[in-house]
Design an enzyme around this catalytic site. Structure first.
Site, PDB file in Angstrom:
ATOM      1  N   GLU A 266      61.983  57.389  41.762  1.00  0.00           N
ATOM      2  CA  GLU A 266      62.449  56.626  40.616  1.00  0.00           C
ATOM      3  C   GLU A 266      61.600  56.997  39.411  1.00  0.00           C
ATOM      4  O   GLU A 266      60.385  57.082  39.526  1.00  0.00           O
ATOM      5  CB  GLU A 266      62.305  55.121  40.885  1.00  0.00           C
ATOM      6  CG  GLU A 266      62.968  54.278  39.820  1.00  0.00           C
ATOM      7  CD  GLU A 266      63.010  52.795  40.209  1.00  0.00           C
ATOM      8  OE1 GLU A 266      63.643  52.042  39.481  1.00  0.00           O
ATOM      9  OE2 GLU A 266      62.422  52.415  41.233  1.00  0.00           O
ATOM     10  N   GLU A 307      61.547  43.933  46.666  1.00  0.00           N
ATOM     11  CA  GLU A 307      62.275  45.027  47.306  1.00  0.00           C
ATOM     12  C   GLU A 307      63.307  44.514  48.300  1.00  0.00           C
ATOM     13  O   GLU A 307      64.378  45.109  48.452  1.00  0.00           O
ATOM     14  CB  GLU A 307      61.288  45.976  47.995  1.00  0.00           C
ATOM     15  CG  GLU A 307      60.265  46.606  47.050  1.00  0.00           C
ATOM     16  CD  GLU A 307      60.915  47.317  45.868  1.00  0.00           C
ATOM     17  OE1 GLU A 307      62.046  47.806  45.999  1.00  0.00           O
ATOM     18  OE2 GLU A 307      60.283  47.369  44.792  1.00  0.00           O
ATOM     19  N   HIS A 310      66.322  43.479  46.406  1.00  0.00           N
ATOM     20  CA  HIS A 310      67.088  44.631  45.912  1.00  0.00           C
ATOM     21  C   HIS A 310      68.212  45.026  46.878  1.00  0.00           C
ATOM     22  O   HIS A 310      69.138  45.733  46.476  1.00  0.00           O
ATOM     23  CB  HIS A 310      66.171  45.833  45.692  1.00  0.00           C
ATOM     24  CG  HIS A 310      65.722  46.008  44.285  1.00  0.00           C
ATOM     25  ND1 HIS A 310      66.553  45.817  43.201  1.00  0.00           N
ATOM     26  CD2 HIS A 310      64.518  46.370  43.759  1.00  0.00           C
ATOM     27  CE1 HIS A 310      65.885  46.055  42.076  1.00  0.00           C
ATOM     28  NE2 HIS A 310      64.652  46.388  42.393  1.00  0.00           N
ATOM     29  N   GLU A 329      66.855  45.155  37.690  1.00  0.00           N
ATOM     30  CA  GLU A 329      65.431  44.840  37.677  1.00  0.00           C
ATOM     31  C   GLU A 329      65.149  43.452  37.113  1.00  0.00           C
ATOM     32  O   GLU A 329      64.358  42.697  37.666  1.00  0.00           O
ATOM     33  CB  GLU A 329      64.655  45.903  36.905  1.00  0.00           C
ATOM     34  CG  GLU A 329      64.676  47.276  37.561  1.00  0.00           C
ATOM     35  CD  GLU A 329      64.111  47.278  38.974  1.00  0.00           C
ATOM     36  OE1 GLU A 329      63.471  46.288  39.388  1.00  0.00           O
ATOM     37  OE2 GLU A 329      64.326  48.287  39.684  1.00  0.00           O
TER      38      GLU A 329
END
Length: 881
Positions: A266, A307, A310, A329
């Site tokens: 990323e 995470e 996500h 985000e």
């Protein structure tokens, strides 16, 4: 070692709107020597990255996994349970502590030790030189178009040998049904991203036929274009590239660090692995009390939560393009903030998040890199992994929750997933789901996504005794062309009784100026405005000065935990600025002393962390955001003077409380605990230690302060208390210098080479309050344990020094020159870190003429570098505008 993934199915990939997922995979020292574990980890990472996975926890069934190793060969086989026809998860557990997961829709993964061949000439060698000389290209959100193709299946083979890795990719290409060929001059060519400085293309074919340059494909800097004439539905594009992880010093893509192979994908690291996808990273984290502080533990909890979340907000529903980064985000940060608050204290978490927002994001909003949470353009996407996109983005999501209520927000989330599960969407799609689910108009609220800077809300009020009506007037200013939709949470507290007479009410400020009446009150009230920090704005009084009597009242009686803390912070700020301007008011000082002492001796407070934060002065960076022209040295001196004055006045009470907490901790035993009470107790005691150690003008005081900090350092059983004591000792001089040096040496020896502990050792010295700190930092860059090639080590020393505002901004300009010299070397190794560090110089217009000129000169020196990375160029060129 050879690693492969097969028959891995994607929802669809595009050049600028790819999978938005991935992995950062690391092989620990204890695992790197184990061929079986090592191969499994790399295979899992490669497959996970190709699929665009974000989290390390799966969405569906328990997998069936088998691994075998013999004669140097390691293989991992995956079979799909019949009860789960679509998605399976593979997890490889290492020593019961860490795991990497991957998601696929069938197929197998294998890892085989082998050797790689290096005899093939790169097809893209000519374009590599041209790419290096190419000017940076700015990308605009308005240019987004749906891509003509989808990648519906991908398999990858990693052939890893020392000094060379061959990556073979097979992409199944299908037409995108959403693509409109009549849309302007839209092309139907397939355009893939790749970084020629890392990736050498050795072969390229479609359905087994070797492609010919110019006829079937062509290169341009950063891209490989397959002409539409060479494609057909279902075509399989196969490419082989050579990369050298051992030489990859940018730490982006696949690189080797010590005995570990690591990947950082990323935002755009995957194009340094092959011509293919955009993917991003996740990492496992480990901590123990000997090496990690309470703050580290809290970060671990937040990262794991982030995470994991996500999996839904980032994977199941992802971003249409990079400009929508805050969609995943900001939303996921909000979710991990709520999770951490539920696990501990919501009031404490809110205070911590707002302190961070004001210290970092408000500063970003005030500088040349200011941008809305959804930027309109970028040169390097890495530069927009910012506090604005993440932290302010989370505040915008929080405002939905405030406006709609928890139930309304949940309804909006449910509709969002119902509409968009498995697709890539935009911020506007999220806003539409929230609006439609609740039957409200949020069109005006959409301005938050395109408005840079920090808005200001101004307030004034009056009370009519005859009618018992309290009137509150609010007005707003921002960089938006039209008024924003701002939720302002307000409560009213009776002046005479201290009782809350109007509970928290959300006022919707949608015009430049609005008036709100609260009738039927029995007496005058004190308003508690912007409760729980209901919007990311600056709140100021219309009169230009603070009502300190009201602030003292709120600091003692507000029922909103955040605003009770906030009232004390504003009082501290007033006194610090009065001290800086040499105009100290006795009234202000008395209000501050009263608030401080009441908090210090409060025995009824259930949360030690709240007490600790209420006793802590605003940070220097937060104070700087209140000034038009920033004088870092003056801020540092004024804040220090206020802290010393408070410490001297209440020294006996502070020491008594410190001893009381120490006794309670000793009675609790040596077992390390990370529960709210234990964390809060340590936090409060360390705040008190900081006050006590600020009293060090005389030789006797220096000796006493150093001995107190040294005693805590020696007795500490965990990193939190040990590091707090070391921080106090690091700033000791005179009679305290001997104990300072002894503690620093002991801390280094105790680290025994542990990288995380050594990072703390470097940082504590970079942040020291000593007159020769720059010379000390320069000397530490020559230390054998310091290297620019390790980003965490670099940040621990050099980036930490830039946060030590007074010496960094010394009038000589030596701090600026030192950092610029480091940046010039660092840009050759890691552009992401160099650009972040370059941000420390770009706000030169906020300082006086002399400091501004010195900072600008260093920016001009940086922008003239040949070559210069896109990352750094974007930051310094904007800084010079």
């Amino acid at each position: 070692m050879r690693l492969s993934t097969a028959a891995l199915v994607l929802f669809g990939v595009s050049r600028s709107a790819a999978a938005f997922g991935g992995v950062a995979m690391m092989l620990p020292r204890r695992v790197a020597s184990n061929p079986s574990s090592r191969a499994v980890m790399i295979a899992a990472a490669a497959a996970h990255a190709s699929l665009g996975g974000t989290g390390s926890l799966g969405l569906s069934s328990v997998p069936i996994v088998s691994a075998a190793s013999s004669a140097g060969r390691t293989s991992l086989t995956m079979s799909r349970p019949s009860a789960c026809p679509t998605t399976t998860r593979i997890s490889q557990t290492l020593l019961g502590a860490t795991h990497t997961s991957l998601y696929s829709r069938g197929g197998s993964i294998s890892a085989v030790s082998t050797s790689a061949s290096s005899s093939t000439t790169a097809l893209n060698s000519a374009i590599a030189t041209e790419a290096e000389a190419a000017a940076p290209v700015e990308k605009f959100r308005s240019d987004y178009r749906p891509l003509p193709h989808l990648v519906t299946k991908i398999s990858m083979d990693f052939n890893i040998a020392d000094g060379e890795t061959l990556v073979t990719s097979k992409l199944t290409i299908e037409p995108n049904p959403k693509f409109n060929a009549l849309d302007g001059d839209a092309s139907t060519d397939l355009v893939l991203d790749g970084d020629e400085s890392s990736v050498s293309l050795t072969s390229l074919s479609i359905d087994g036929r070797a492609l010919e340059e110019s006829t079937d494909y062509q290169f341009s800097p950063g891209t490989l274009t397959i002409k539409s004439s060479a494609l057909k539905p279902g075509a399989v594009l196969e490419s082989t590239v050579k990369i050298v992880p051992e030489d990859n010093t940018q730490l982006s893509g696949l690189y080797k660090s010590g005995p570990m192979y690591c990947s950082q994908c990323e935002a755009t690291g995957f194009r340094r692995i092959t011509y293919c996808l955009n993917v991003f990273n996740t990492a496992y984290v480990l901590a123990d009390e000997k090496t990690a502080s309470d703050v580290d533990y809290e970060r671990v909890e937040g990262v794991i939560g982030h995470e994991y979340f996500h999996n839904w907000t980032g994977n199941r529903v992802t971003c249409r393009d990079w400009f929508q980064l805050t969609l995943k985000e900001g939303l996921t940060v909000f979710r991990d903030q709520e999770f951490s608050g539920d696990m501990g204290s919501n009031a404490v978490k809110r205070i911590e998040d707002v302190r961070s927002l004001r210290g970092r994001q408000f500063n970003e909003d005030a500088g040349p890199m200011s941008h809305p949470i959804r930027p309109e353009s970028y040169i390097s996407m890495d530069n927009f992994y910012t506090a604005t996109v993440y932290s302010k983005g989370a505040e915008i999501i929080r405002m939905y929750n405030t406006l709609l209520g928890a139930d309304g927000f949940r309804k909006g989330m449910d509709l969002y997933f119902k509409r968009h599960d498995g697709t890539g969407v935009t911020c506007d799609d999220f806003r539409a789901a929230m609006a439609d689910a609740n039957g409200v108009d949020l069109e005006q609220f959409g301005l938050w996504y395109s408005t840079p800077g920090t808005p200001t809300v101004t307030h004034s009020s009056s009370f009519d005794d005859a009618t018992g009506t309290f009137t509150l007037t609010l007005s707003q200013t921002s960089k938006a062309d039209n008024p924003l939709h701002i939720p302002v949470s307000v409560g009213l507290i009776d002046k005479s009784t201290g009782e809350e007479v109007v509970p928290t009410t959300v006022l919707e400020l949608k015009e430049e100026r609005q008036i709100y009446d609260f009738p039927g009150l029995q007496g005058d009230v004190v308003p508690s405005i912007l409760r729980d920090f209901s919007a990311p704005v600056k709140l100021v009084s219309e009169s230009g000065s603070n009502d300190e009597a009201a602030l003292a009242f709120l600091a003692a009686r507000d029922t909103d935990g955040f605003n009770r803390w906030e009232a004390g912070q504003v009082l501290y700020t007033d006194l610090i600025f009065q001290n800086m301007n040499q105009e100290v008011s006795d009234t202000t000082r008395e209000y501050v002393n009263e608030a401080f002492h009441r908090t210090l001796v409060d025995s009824e407070t259930a949360d030690y962390s709240i007490q600790a934060y209420a006793l802590t002065l605003p940070s220097e960076s937060t104070l700087a955001e209140e000034l038009d022209v920033v004088d870092p040295v003056a801020i540092h001196e004024a804040r220090g003077a206020v802290k010393k004055a408070i410490a001297r006045k209440f020294q006996e009470d502070i020491k008594s409380k410190y001893d009381e907490l120490t006794k309670a901790m000793d009675a609790d035993g040596t077992e390390f605990k990370v529960d709210a009470v234990s964390v809060g107790r340590r936090r409060l005691r360390n705040v008190l230690l900081d006050y006590l150690c600020s009293i060090k003008e005389t030789a006797e005081e220096q000796k006493a302060a150093a001995e107190l900090a040294s005693a805590q350092f020696e007795a500490a059983t965990g990193m939190t208390d040990k590091y707090a004591a070391l921080s106090a000792l690091a700033s000791m001089d005179g009679e305290g210098a001997r104990l300072r040096d002894e503690a620093l040496l002991q801390f280094y020896d105790d680290a025994d080479g542990d990288a995380l502990v050594l990072n703390k050792w470097f940082t504590v010295q970079a942040l020291a309050d000593l007159p020769d700190v720059l010379d000390r930092v320069k000397a530490l860059t020559k230390h054998p344990d310091f290297t620019l090639s390790n980003p965490n080590r670099c940040r621990s020393l050099v980036s930490a020094f830039t946060m030590n505002a007074a010496p960094f901004h010394a009038e000589s300009g030596d701090g600026y020159k030192f950092v610029a010299d480091i940046i010039m070397e660092l840009d050759k190794l890691n552009p992401q870190i160099s650009s972040r560090m370059g941000g420390s110089l770009i706000q030169w217009k906020r300082y006086n003429e002399e400091r501004g000129a010195l900072m600008k000169a260093e920016l001009e020196r940086l922008v003239a570098m040949k070559p210069i990375s896109d990352d750094l160029f974007e930051v310094v060129s904007r800084g010079l505008k």
